[in-house]
Design a protein around this motif. Structure first.
Motif, mmCIF file in Angstrom:
data_model
loop_
_atom_site.group_PDB
_atom_site.id
_atom_site.type_symbol
_atom_site.label_atom_id
_atom_site.label_comp_id
_atom_site.label_asym_id
_atom_site.label_seq_id
_atom_site.Cartn_x
_atom_site.Cartn_y
_atom_site.Cartn_z
ATOM 1 N N PRO A 13 47.628 126.680 -124.913
ATOM 2 C CA PRO A 13 48.046 125.300 -124.608
ATOM 3 C C PRO A 13 47.848 124.992 -123.127
ATOM 4 O O PRO A 13 48.130 125.831 -122.264
ATOM 5 N N GLY A 14 47.332 123.797 -122.883
ATOM 6 C CA GLY A 14 47.024 123.398 -121.516
ATOM 7 C C GLY A 14 45.616 123.738 -121.079
ATOM 8 O O GLY A 14 45.172 123.284 -120.019
ATOM 9 N N GLY A 15 44.926 124.502 -121.886
ATOM 10 C CA GLY A 15 43.581 124.925 -121.545
ATOM 11 C C GLY A 15 42.531 123.878 -121.894
ATOM 12 O O GLY A 15 42.856 122.774 -122.357
ATOM 13 N N SER A 16 41.265 124.251 -121.687
ATOM 14 C CA SER A 16 40.143 123.339 -121.909
ATOM 15 C C SER A 16 39.052 124.002 -122.730
ATOM 16 O O SER A 16 38.897 125.231 -122.688
ATOM 17 N N MET A 82 37.405 118.700 -123.735
ATOM 18 C CA MET A 82 38.794 118.639 -124.169
ATOM 19 C C MET A 82 39.663 119.361 -123.146
ATOM 20 O O MET A 82 39.506 120.568 -122.936
ATOM 21 N N ASN A 83 40.538 118.604 -122.499
ATOM 22 C CA ASN A 83 41.446 119.152 -121.499
ATOM 23 C C ASN A 83 42.891 119.028 -121.974
ATOM 24 O O ASN A 83 43.174 118.267 -122.905
ATOM 25 N N SER A 84 43.764 119.749 -121.326
ATOM 26 C CA SER A 84 45.201 119.699 -121.638
ATOM 27 C C SER A 84 45.429 119.850 -123.139
ATOM 28 O O SER A 84 46.176 119.080 -123.755
ATOM 29 N N LEU A 85 44.805 120.831 -123.713
ATOM 30 C CA LEU A 85 44.872 121.013 -125.162
ATOM 31 C C LEU A 85 46.274 121.366 -125.614
ATOM 32 O O LEU A 85 47.028 122.066 -124.913
ATOM 33 N N THR A 120 41.225 126.382 -131.982
ATOM 34 C CA THR A 120 42.596 126.844 -132.190
ATOM 35 C C THR A 120 43.312 126.876 -130.851
ATOM 36 O O THR A 120 42.849 127.531 -129.912
ATOM 37 N N VAL A 121 44.417 126.149 -130.768
ATOM 38 C CA VAL A 121 45.208 126.100 -129.543
ATOM 39 C C VAL A 121 46.527 126.811 -129.817
ATOM 40 O O VAL A 121 47.351 126.339 -130.593
#
Length: 123
Positions: A13-16, A82-85, A120-121
């Motif tokens: 979570p929070g990744g890109s 995709m940011n702030s996943l 997958t987040v």
């Protein structure tokens, strides 16, 4: 005509992540292209679309401000940055092309689809 989606994976979570969609046998120029996603147990939903000219771009409310769609017509490739996943972004992501200049919310109006790439987040 083939669309090949790639770039999915497992991210915290929070990744890109950056998804790519490459076309062969066809050109993106002048046609609307879009990203859809389908989460487990849910219907497929539209994520983002870019019009034939690239001048009109649409995002689902759930991703606006975090995702960015772009397209390189010369390379026949579309991207989704995709940011702030978030965990709720977990889904199979599909790219699609509509033989129309204009975007549509209705997946039935898209003529060609990629095979999907899993995002997958999770921590």
């Amino acid at each position: 005509v083939q669309l090949q989606a790639s770039g999915g994976g497992l991210v915290q979570p929070g990744g890109s992540l950056r998804l790519s969609c490459a076309a062969s046998g066809f050109t993106f120029r002048g046609y609307a292209t879009a990203w859809f996603r389908q989460a487990p147990g849910k219907e497929r939903e539209g994520v983002s679309c870019i019009s034939g000219s690239g001048g009109s771009i649409y995002y689902a409310d759930s991703v606006r401000g975090r995702f960015t769609i772009s397209r390189d017509n010369a390379e026949n490739t579309m991207y989704l940055q995709m940011n702030s996943l978030k965990p709720e972004d977990t889904a199979v992501y599909y790219c699609a092309l509509r033989r129309s200049y204009y975007c549509s919310d209705y997946e039935s109006t898209y003529d060609y689809w990629g095979q999907g790439t899993q995002v997958t987040v999770s921590s």
